[in-house]
Design an enzyme around this catalytic site. Structure first.
Site, PDB file in Angstrom:
ATOM      1  N   ASP A 179       0.871  -1.173   0.000  1.00  0.00           N
ATOM      2  CA  ASP A 179       0.000   0.000   0.000  1.00  0.00           C
ATOM      3  C   ASP A 179       0.906   1.221   0.000  1.00  0.00           C
ATOM      4  O   ASP A 179       1.805   1.331   0.847  1.00  0.00           O
ATOM      5  CB  ASP A 179      -0.894   0.015   1.239  1.00  0.00           C
ATOM      6  CG  ASP A 179      -1.901  -1.129   1.238  1.00  0.00           C
ATOM      7  OD1 ASP A 179      -1.953  -1.877   0.241  1.00  0.00           O
ATOM      8  OD2 ASP A 179      -2.640  -1.268   2.228  1.00  0.00           O
ATOM      9  N   ASP A 194     -15.190  -5.577  -1.416  1.00  0.00           N
ATOM     10  CA  ASP A 194     -14.956  -5.459   0.023  1.00  0.00           C
ATOM     11  C   ASP A 194     -16.259  -5.777   0.737  1.00  0.00           C
ATOM     12  O   ASP A 194     -17.273  -5.105   0.532  1.00  0.00           O
ATOM     13  CB  ASP A 194     -14.488  -4.046   0.370  1.00  0.00           C
ATOM     14  CG  ASP A 194     -13.164  -3.707  -0.299  1.00  0.00           C
ATOM     15  OD1 ASP A 194     -12.379  -4.644  -0.543  1.00  0.00           O
ATOM     16  OD2 ASP A 194     -12.916  -2.524  -0.581  1.00  0.00           O
TER      17      ASP A 194
END
Length: 246
Positions: A7, A129
């Site tokens: 990330d 998600d």
């Protein structure tokens, strides 16, 4: 396969806890060296998340991705705030192997279908998600998990099957970045229901045992971020573990 994850904020490797930008941890890693090491250990693709672009599309880290593609040999899939045809074309033209689409799956379903048809299902990963409630309802969350929708995981996958959907990255958001272990039940269920989808499991992987159990659910790939960054196990151990269960 094992897919290491990074990330990225302003080129730095970070981890957000539960998607919270105010709760981030920085890691002192050389991204380019890490990518080459992973390639040498048999890694076939690496997952990169543009957290700057996810927060504000004007701050996309395009120059970083250009440098990664031109200076390293491991293929990458890139996600984080990809919402337009231009976003996708820019990344694919750079040499990114796959782009990961998130919130647009809900907010712009017809456009996503067109992308699957135009770019081909191997270039597109749908990132779902999921919040799983007590009755096993799998509700999709968007916008960095800040917003629940009324869309259900199975319905979304069904909708895109006719466009050749192939790759789905599924995250149980209650597990991501927690090292609490994956939601094995979730992955076993969706792999059983959608046998032609290559599911990428993400969230909560904390041990080699988790890799063994995830492989048995039927997922095709496991995305691992924090565990590798914090040396819970090595990339060699993870790859061997996956191969041993084949």
């Amino acid at each position: 396969m094992i897919i290491p994850a990074f990330d990225l904020i302003n080129g730095r490797t970070v981890r957000l806890y539960q998607g919270d930008y105010s709760n981030q941890k920085n890691y002192n890693v050389n991204l380019f060296n890490s990518l080459e090491v992973y390639k040498s250990k048999g890694i076939e693709i690496v997952h990169l998340v543009d957290l700057d672009g996810a927060k504000n599309s004007a701050n996309r880290q395009i120059e970083l991705f250009k440098k990664i593609v031109s200076h390293t040999t491991v293929p990458v899939q890139v996600g984080g705030g990809i919402r337009t045809t231009k976003d996708i074309s820019t990344l694919l033209d750079l040499g990114v192997k796959r782009v990961v689409i998130g919130s647009s799956i809900v907010s712009n379903k017809k456009q996503v279908k067109q992308w699957l048809n135009f770019y081909g299902p191997d270039a597109i990963v749908l990132a779902l998600d999921v919040h799983v409630d007590g009755s096993n309802k799998k509700e999709i969350s968007i916008d960095g998990w800040q917003k629940k929708t009324n869309f259900i995981l199975e319905e979304i996958i069904e909708y895109f099957l006719s466009s050749g959907l192939k790759h789905v990255l599924c995250t149980d958001i209650s597990r991501d970045g927690t090292l609490l272990g994956p939601n094995f039940k979730l992955y076993k269920e969706i792999c059983s229901n959608f046998k032609n989808i290559n599911f990428q499991a993400s969230g909560g992987v904390a041990s080699l045992q988790d890799i063994i159990f995830l492989k048995k659910t039927g997922v095709k790939s496991i995305i691992i971020g924090r565990s590798l960054l914090e040396k819970k196990f090595t990339i060699e151990e993870a790859v061997k573990c996956w191969q041993r269960e084949s």
